[in-house]
Design a protein around this motif. Structure first.
Motif, PDB file in Angstrom:
ATOM      1  N   PRO A  38     -16.448  69.715   4.071  1.00 39.20           N
ATOM      2  CA  PRO A  38     -15.102  69.898   3.854  1.00 39.20           C
ATOM      3  C   PRO A  38     -14.121  68.767   3.370  1.00 39.20           C
ATOM      4  O   PRO A  38     -12.864  68.519   3.232  1.00 39.20           O
ATOM      5  CB  PRO A  38     -14.616  70.943   4.929  1.00 39.20           C
ATOM      6  CG  PRO A  38     -15.907  71.356   5.480  1.00 39.20           C
ATOM      7  CD  PRO A  38     -17.161  70.605   4.708  1.00 39.20           C
ATOM      8  N   LEU A 108      -3.479  68.172   2.556  1.00 41.81           N
ATOM      9  CA  LEU A 108      -4.097  69.257   1.726  1.00 41.81           C
ATOM     10  C   LEU A 108      -3.128  70.367   1.822  1.00 41.81           C
ATOM     11  O   LEU A 108      -2.738  70.691   3.695  1.00 41.81           O
ATOM     12  CB  LEU A 108      -5.236  69.337   1.458  1.00 41.81           C
ATOM     13  CG  LEU A 108      -6.504  67.531   1.581  1.00 41.81           C
ATOM     14  CD1 LEU A 108      -7.837  68.283   1.311  1.00 41.81           C
ATOM     15  CD2 LEU A 108      -6.123  67.619  -0.491  1.00 41.81           C
ATOM     16  N   PRO A 109      -3.337  71.495   1.437  1.00 41.48           N
ATOM     17  CA  PRO A 109      -2.710  72.818   1.676  1.00 41.48           C
ATOM     18  C   PRO A 109      -3.417  73.479   2.387  1.00 41.48           C
ATOM     19  O   PRO A 109      -2.538  74.235   2.820  1.00 41.48           O
ATOM     20  CB  PRO A 109      -2.720  74.147  -0.125  1.00 41.48           C
ATOM     21  CG  PRO A 109      -2.760  72.667  -1.192  1.00 41.48           C
ATOM     22  CD  PRO A 109      -3.956  71.306  -0.482  1.00 41.48           C
ATOM     23  N   ASN A 110      -4.536  73.175   2.556  1.00 40.22           N
ATOM     24  CA  ASN A 110      -4.869  74.271   3.822  1.00 40.22           C
ATOM     25  C   ASN A 110      -4.797  73.117   5.354  1.00 40.22           C
ATOM     26  O   ASN A 110      -5.658  73.723   6.338  1.00 40.22           O
ATOM     27  CB  ASN A 110      -6.496  74.182   3.591  1.00 40.22           C
ATOM     28  CG  ASN A 110      -7.465  72.850   3.546  1.00 40.22           C
ATOM     29  OD1 ASN A 110      -6.777  71.409   4.180  1.00 40.22           O
ATOM     30  ND2 ASN A 110      -8.780  73.138   3.504  1.00 40.22           N
ATOM     31  N   ARG A 111      -3.921  72.446   5.254  1.00 39.03           N
ATOM     32  CA  ARG A 111      -3.594  70.969   6.709  1.00 39.03           C
ATOM     33  C   ARG A 111      -4.467  70.054   6.990  1.00 39.03           C
ATOM     34  O   ARG A 111      -4.758  70.033   7.871  1.00 39.03           O
ATOM     35  CB  ARG A 111      -3.154  72.635   6.836  1.00 39.03           C
ATOM     36  CG  ARG A 111      -2.332  72.984   7.403  1.00 39.03           C
ATOM     37  CD  ARG A 111      -1.009  72.590   6.381  1.00 39.03           C
ATOM     38  NE  ARG A 111      -0.640  71.833   7.627  1.00 39.03           N
ATOM     39  CZ  ARG A 111       0.720  71.012   6.967  1.00 39.03           C
ATOM     40  NH1 ARG A 111       0.836  70.550   5.114  1.00 39.03           N
ATOM     41  NH2 ARG A 111       1.679  69.697   8.000  1.00 39.03           N
ATOM     42  N   LYS A 112      -5.670  70.073   6.349  1.00 39.38           N
ATOM     43  CA  LYS A 112      -6.673  68.812   6.610  1.00 39.38           C
ATOM     44  C   LYS A 112      -6.181  67.886   5.741  1.00 39.38           C
ATOM     45  O   LYS A 112      -5.411  67.571   4.882  1.00 39.38           O
ATOM     46  CB  LYS A 112      -7.828  69.659   6.210  1.00 39.38           C
ATOM     47  CG  LYS A 112      -9.148  70.214   6.995  1.00 39.38           C
ATOM     48  CD  LYS A 112     -10.150  70.528   5.700  1.00 39.38           C
ATOM     49  CE  LYS A 112     -11.029  71.124   7.334  1.00 39.38           C
ATOM     50  NZ  LYS A 112     -10.566  72.453   6.924  1.00 39.38           N
ATOM     51  N   LYS A 114      -5.773  64.341   3.918  1.00 39.95           N
ATOM     52  CA  LYS A 114      -6.717  64.285   2.377  1.00 39.95           C
ATOM     53  C   LYS A 114      -7.360  63.091   2.591  1.00 39.95           C
ATOM     54  O   LYS A 114      -8.754  63.106   2.000  1.00 39.95           O
ATOM     55  CB  LYS A 114      -5.012  63.117   2.055  1.00 39.95           C
ATOM     56  CG  LYS A 114      -4.470  64.502   1.011  1.00 39.95           C
ATOM     57  CD  LYS A 114      -3.979  63.884  -0.212  1.00 39.95           C
ATOM     58  CE  LYS A 114      -2.793  64.947  -0.938  1.00 39.95           C
ATOM     59  NZ  LYS A 114      -2.225  64.624  -1.862  1.00 39.95           N
TER      60      LYS A 114
END
Length: 246
Positions: A38, A108-112, A114
């Motif tokens: 991921p 990123l949109p999933n809050r991870k 970049k």
């Protein structure tokens, strides 16, 4: 391909090092190899990348001139704006190359994030990423302990700002160098992680080793100021400072 890689590194160094930045090349595969899928960067393993650090001199060489001459918007952190400005100018030196830039603060949109900045710094050889696993006799029990990178010259007086990726340049010939392990004893590593996790505001973890240069008092005052008050500290109470942009 080797000539393209060498040219890219030369242009980056010519563009950034005079402003207090430091560059370290890597293959994307070195980064992906130590992370779960991921967190992988979606490029072939041999893709050329560079980790960009700011050293203590960046404040005087890049940030203060930027504040004096540029347009600052309240919606973004002034230092982030300065870094983005200089790296965006770098892209102009590569009209025939794709250059992707990921900043340390981007999500990123999933809050991870970049990219994982400290992992990138470690695998590039820029700075050693000290983590809980580097301590044999763990004294912290159930406590959450975060790791921290230490630079062999600047200790903790630096920051990892971005990663530049050249998706069309493949560097299977690039040699990987291990980061310098400059906090070598168990006692010092425990002390480092203690200071970073529980006393980070007193700056002491940054001096875990003898350093070549550290932040000036002016720079420390700036970074110790809550982000919402930094514009006031810079004399930008009106929200936007309009100066000639170049």
């Amino acid at each position: 391909m080797e000539l393209r890689a060498a040219r890219a590194e030369r242009l980056l160094r010519d563009s950034l090092c005079a402003f207090g930045f430091e560059l370290h090349p890597l293959q994307v595969g070195w980064y992906n190899a130590v992370l779960q899928p991921p967190f992988h960067l979606a490029y072939p393993d041999n893709t050329l990348a560079f980790v960009v650090l700011s050293t203590p001199s960046m404040f005087d060489k890049a940030f203060k001139p930027f504040v004096n001459k540029q347009l600052l918007k309240r919606i973004r952190d002034p230092v982030d704006q300065c870094i983005s400005h200089h790296l965006s100018l770098v892209k102009e030196h590569f009209p025939d190359e794709k250059v992707h830039i990921f900043y340390d603060y981007e999500m990123l949109p999933n809050r991870k994030p970049k990219f994982l900045a400290q992992t990138a710094a470690h695998v590039s050889g820029a700075a050693y990423y000290y983590q809980r696993k580097d301590v044999k006799c763990d004294p912290w029990g159930e406590k959450k302990i975060y790791g921290v990178c230490i630079h062999p010259q600047y200790g903790g007086w630096f920051a990892i700002r971005a990663i530049l990726i050249f998706p069309e340049i493949q560097v299977p010939f690039l040699e990987q160098y291990a980061p310098i392990d400059c906090v070598t004893t168990e006692e010092k590593r425990i002390q480092l992680l203690e200071k970073f996790n529980f006393h980070w505001q007193d700056w002491s973890y940054r001096d875990i080793i003898e350093v070549k240069e550290r932040y000036s008092e002016e720079q420390k005052t700036y970074f110790a100021t809550p982000p919402a008050e930094r514009f006031k500290l810079l004399g930008l109470q009106g929200g936007i400072q309009r100066n000639e942009f170049y």
